[in-house]
Design an enzyme around this catalytic site. Structure first.
Site, PDB file in Angstrom:
ATOM      1  N   ASP A  51       0.832  -1.213   0.000  1.00 55.94           N
ATOM      2  CA  ASP A  51       0.000   0.000   0.000  1.00 55.94           C
ATOM      3  C   ASP A  51       0.862   1.257   0.000  1.00 55.94           C
ATOM      4  O   ASP A  51       0.535   2.249  -0.649  1.00 55.94           O
ATOM      5  CB  ASP A  51      -0.894   0.028   1.254  1.00 55.94           C
ATOM      6  CG  ASP A  51      -1.883  -1.115   1.262  1.00 55.94           C
ATOM      7  OD1 ASP A  51      -2.370  -1.481   0.185  1.00 55.94           O
ATOM      8  OD2 ASP A  51      -2.148  -1.647   2.356  1.00 55.94           O
ATOM      9  N   GLU A 125      -5.262   9.991   4.888  1.00 53.04           N
ATOM     10  CA  GLU A 125      -5.558  10.903   5.985  1.00 53.04           C
ATOM     11  C   GLU A 125      -4.672  12.140   5.989  1.00 53.04           C
ATOM     12  O   GLU A 125      -3.626  12.180   5.333  1.00 53.04           O
ATOM     13  CB  GLU A 125      -5.397  10.200   7.343  1.00 53.04           C
ATOM     14  CG  GLU A 125      -3.986   9.971   7.849  1.00 53.04           C
ATOM     15  CD  GLU A 125      -3.264   8.785   7.251  1.00 53.04           C
ATOM     16  OE1 GLU A 125      -2.267   9.034   6.557  1.00 53.04           O
ATOM     17  OE2 GLU A 125      -3.658   7.635   7.453  1.00 53.04           O
ATOM     18  N   THR A 164      -8.958   2.186   7.372  1.00 59.06           N
ATOM     19  CA  THR A 164      -8.324   0.912   7.765  1.00 59.06           C
ATOM     20  C   THR A 164      -6.823   1.075   8.036  1.00 59.06           C
ATOM     21  O   THR A 164      -6.149   0.100   8.349  1.00 59.06           O
ATOM     22  CB  THR A 164      -8.514  -0.134   6.642  1.00 59.06           C
ATOM     23  OG1 THR A 164      -8.191   0.480   5.391  1.00 59.06           O
ATOM     24  CG2 THR A 164      -9.939  -0.651   6.587  1.00 59.06           C
ATOM     25  N   TYR A 166      -3.909   4.143   9.659  1.00 52.38           N
ATOM     26  CA  TYR A 166      -3.549   4.727  10.962  1.00 52.38           C
ATOM     27  C   TYR A 166      -4.805   4.926  11.825  1.00 52.38           C
ATOM     28  O   TYR A 166      -4.819   4.688  13.032  1.00 52.38           O
ATOM     29  CB  TYR A 166      -2.834   6.058  10.691  1.00 52.38           C
ATOM     30  CG  TYR A 166      -2.078   6.676  11.826  1.00 52.38           C
ATOM     31  CD1 TYR A 166      -1.998   6.074  13.079  1.00 52.38           C
ATOM     32  CD2 TYR A 166      -1.423   7.903  11.651  1.00 52.38           C
ATOM     33  CE1 TYR A 166      -1.295   6.674  14.119  1.00 52.38           C
ATOM     34  CE2 TYR A 166      -0.715   8.495  12.678  1.00 52.38           C
ATOM     35  CZ  TYR A 166      -0.660   7.888  13.914  1.00 52.38           C
ATOM     36  OH  TYR A 166       0.029   8.487  14.920  1.00 52.38           O
ATOM     37  N   SER A 169      -5.657   1.925  13.791  1.00 49.39           N
ATOM     38  CA  SER A 169      -4.731   1.699  14.913  1.00 49.39           C
ATOM     39  C   SER A 169      -5.079   2.598  16.100  1.00 49.39           C
ATOM     40  O   SER A 169      -4.750   2.284  17.237  1.00 49.39           O
ATOM     41  CB  SER A 169      -3.286   1.993  14.506  1.00 49.39           C
ATOM     42  OG  SER A 169      -2.928   1.270  13.377  1.00 49.39           O
ATOM     43  N   ALA A 188      -4.319  10.220  21.308  1.00 49.25           N
ATOM     44  CA  ALA A 188      -3.990  10.356  22.734  1.00 49.25           C
ATOM     45  C   ALA A 188      -4.627  11.598  23.369  1.00 49.25           C
ATOM     46  O   ALA A 188      -3.933  12.489  23.858  1.00 49.25           O
ATOM     47  CB  ALA A 188      -2.466  10.370  22.926  1.00 49.25           C
TER      48      ALA A 188
HETATM   49  P1  NAP Z   1       4.359   2.550   6.942  1.00 53.11           P
HETATM   50  O1  NAP Z   1       4.360   3.145   8.306  1.00 53.11           O
HETATM   51  O2  NAP Z   1       5.612   1.923   6.434  1.00 53.11           O
HETATM   52  O3  NAP Z   1       3.186   1.471   6.770  1.00 53.11           O
HETATM   53  C1  NAP Z   1       2.011   1.531   7.437  1.00 53.11           C
HETATM   54  C2  NAP Z   1       1.155   0.284   7.192  1.00 53.11           C
HETATM   55  O4  NAP Z   1      -0.146   0.760   6.808  1.00 53.11           O
HETATM   56  C3  NAP Z   1       1.630  -0.668   6.089  1.00 53.11           C
HETATM   57  O5  NAP Z   1       1.449  -1.996   6.528  1.00 53.11           O
HETATM   58  C4  NAP Z   1       0.700  -0.349   4.929  1.00 53.11           C
HETATM   59  O6  NAP Z   1       0.460  -1.477   4.070  1.00 53.11           O
HETATM   60  C5  NAP Z   1      -0.586  -0.017   5.681  1.00 53.11           C
HETATM   61  N1  NAP Z   1      -1.561   0.805   4.974  1.00 53.11           N
HETATM   62  C6  NAP Z   1      -1.371   1.932   4.222  1.00 53.11           C
HETATM   63  N2  NAP Z   1      -2.555   2.367   3.767  1.00 53.11           N
HETATM   64  C7  NAP Z   1      -3.510   1.516   4.222  1.00 53.11           C
HETATM   65  C8  NAP Z   1      -4.919   1.447   4.088  1.00 53.11           C
HETATM   66  N3  NAP Z   1      -5.611   2.365   3.411  1.00 53.11           N
HETATM   67  N4  NAP Z   1      -5.578   0.451   4.731  1.00 53.11           N
HETATM   68  C9  NAP Z   1      -4.913  -0.466   5.457  1.00 53.11           C
HETATM   69  N5  NAP Z   1      -3.576  -0.454   5.631  1.00 53.11           N
HETATM   70  C10 NAP Z   1      -2.882   0.524   5.008  1.00 53.11           C
HETATM   71  O7  NAP Z   1       3.937   3.750   5.976  1.00 53.11           O
HETATM   72  P2  NAP Z   1       3.584   3.737   4.448  1.00 53.11           P
HETATM   73  O8  NAP Z   1       3.681   2.342   3.895  1.00 53.11           O
HETATM   74  O9  NAP Z   1       4.321   4.838   3.780  1.00 53.11           O
HETATM   75  O10 NAP Z   1       2.040   4.159   4.514  1.00 53.11           O
HETATM   76  C11 NAP Z   1       1.667   5.422   4.975  1.00 53.11           C
HETATM   77  C12 NAP Z   1       0.476   5.197   5.869  1.00 53.11           C
HETATM   78  O11 NAP Z   1       0.937   4.572   7.058  1.00 53.11           O
HETATM   79  C13 NAP Z   1      -0.203   6.448   6.361  1.00 53.11           C
HETATM   80  O12 NAP Z   1      -1.127   6.932   5.424  1.00 53.11           O
HETATM   81  C14 NAP Z   1      -0.821   5.968   7.656  1.00 53.11           C
HETATM   82  O13 NAP Z   1      -2.185   5.627   7.485  1.00 53.11           O
HETATM   83  C15 NAP Z   1      -0.066   4.719   8.024  1.00 53.11           C
HETATM   84  N6  NAP Z   1       0.501   4.837   9.376  1.00 53.11           N
HETATM   85  C16 NAP Z   1       0.040   3.983  10.326  1.00 53.11           C
HETATM   86  C17 NAP Z   1       0.466   4.108  11.629  1.00 53.11           C
HETATM   87  C18 NAP Z   1      -0.114   3.179  12.644  1.00 53.11           C
HETATM   88  O14 NAP Z   1      -0.943   2.342  12.273  1.00 53.11           O
HETATM   89  N7  NAP Z   1       0.264   3.303  13.909  1.00 53.11           N
HETATM   90  C19 NAP Z   1       1.416   5.078  11.980  1.00 53.11           C
HETATM   91  C20 NAP Z   1       1.888   5.925  10.986  1.00 53.11           C
HETATM   92  C21 NAP Z   1       1.421   5.809   9.663  1.00 53.11           C
HETATM   93  P3  NAP Z   1       1.641  -2.171   3.211  1.00 53.11           P
HETATM   94  O15 NAP Z   1       2.365  -3.060   4.183  1.00 53.11           O
HETATM   95  O16 NAP Z   1       0.921  -2.944   2.153  1.00 53.11           O
HETATM   96  O17 NAP Z   1       2.500  -1.066   2.649  1.00 53.11           O
END
Ligand code: NAP
Length: 267
Positions: A51, A125, A164, A166, A169, A188
């Site tokens: 993704d 987001e 689905t 961040y 989470s 938080a």
């Molecule tokens: P990353 O921090 O390396 O990966 C974040 C994870 O989110 C990866 O497993 C990615 O899937 C998954 N993901 C991305 N978009 C998604 C969606 N629409 N639905 C479900 N899962 C999704 O960052 P990145 O790969 O550059 O992606 C950026 C995204 O990371 C941001 O948009 C944010 O939503 C997310 N993020 C999540 C957290 C958290 O959950 N605590 C913290 C910071 C950012 P893949 O493994 O297939 O790449």
């Protein structure tokens, strides 16, 4: 036969590179020209990776209008529609027009500083945070109504597509992508006798904006993060977050079912 082009965007993972070579050979055999540029004759953008790769492609091509499809090479792959072993079927289905286009409406944040305005867009987001070390204090309005002074790490405003990621989470709700809305989820939040903040997500209809005004008296830093791309400010006056007019299209094949995907990826 008209030779049309397909653009490829890939991450640097070895499996993605192998998948790319195999894909290029099969696309060329099927009569397509393969390119890394989004030229006018490109009919499809294929993103190979996870993704994160698809998000990076969308940002680097500035939210292109051309349909996008993802090949998942070993990540979560929520956007990704195809496995590497399904490449031949995918080319046949694409050529025969056996697919639908899922519209993804972006979220946008207009950031107003003392003398400039900046616009950021996100597929998943927009996050508004303070510095890592301190809590942030944000005056939040919905439309013209002041709602609260939020205190905590920040606020995330997700699209249905980003629900689905961040957002999930943080305890936000999973939203069916057919629903056009924004979800504001606290990060938080502090709830003490000193500070009161909403603790659950707020769902907003497509025509309402969320207005955030940082209280800059003590801690000046405001970070705006769109799909993982961070922008730091020290003089933000106002941030207006709303659904954008920008719509990106993901290719979905007959077997696609959002809730089945949720089940297989999360449960
Ligand atoms: P990353 O921090 O390396 O990966 C974040 C994870 O989110 C990866 O497993 C990615 O899937 C998954 N993901 C991305 N978009 C998604 C969606 N629409 N639905 C479900 N899962 C999704 O960052 P990145 O790969 O550059 O992606 C950026 C995204 O990371 C941001 O948009 C944010 O939503 C997310 N993020 C999540 C957290 C958290 O959950 N605590 C913290 C910071 C950012 P893949 O493994 O297939 O790449």
């Amino acid at each position: 036969m008209d030779k049309r082009s397909i653009a490829i965007y890939t991450n640097e993972d070895r499996y993605s590179e192998e998948t790319t070579s195999n894909l290029i050979a099969k696309l060329e055999a099927a009569g397509y020209a393969v390119t890394r540029e989004l030229t006018e004759d490109v009919v499809l953008l294929i993103c190979i990776g996870g993704d994160g790769t698809t998000l990076r492609a969308i940002h680097s091509y500035d939210f292109p209008e051309v349909p996008i499809v993802g090949i998942n090479t070993g990540h979560l792959g929520f956007f990704q529609e195809i496995r590497p072993d399904q490449v031949e079927d995918f080319i046949e289905d694409f050529k025969a027009g056996r697919y639908t286009l899922q519209p993804i409406t972006a979220v946008q944040a207009e950031v107003e500083t003392a003398d400039e305005r900046f616009l950021y867009k996100g597929i998943n987001e927009i996050v508004v945070r303070g510095s890592n070390a301190y809590s942030t204090h944000l005056n939040i309005s919905i439309g013209d109504s002041f709602i609260e002074k939020f205190s905590g790490d920040g606020v995330l405003i997700a699209t249905s597509t980003g629900s689905t990621a961040y957002n999930y989470s943080l305890g936000g709700s999973i939203v069916d992508p057919r629903l056009k809305l924004l979800q504001a989820t606290p990060i938080a939040p502090m709830n003490t006798t000193a500070y009161r903040s909403f603790t659950s997500s707020i769902l907003l209809p497509p025509d309402l904006e969320l207005v955030i005004e940082p209280e800059n008296e003590r801690h000046h830093e405001t970070r705006i993060i769109n799909d993982g791309n961070e922008h730091m400010f020290i003089d933000v006056k106002r941030i207006r977050v709303e659904l954008s007019d920008t719509v990106t299209k993901l290719v979905r094949f007959e077997s696609y079912d959002f809730w089945n995907k949720v089940k297989t990826k999360f449960l």
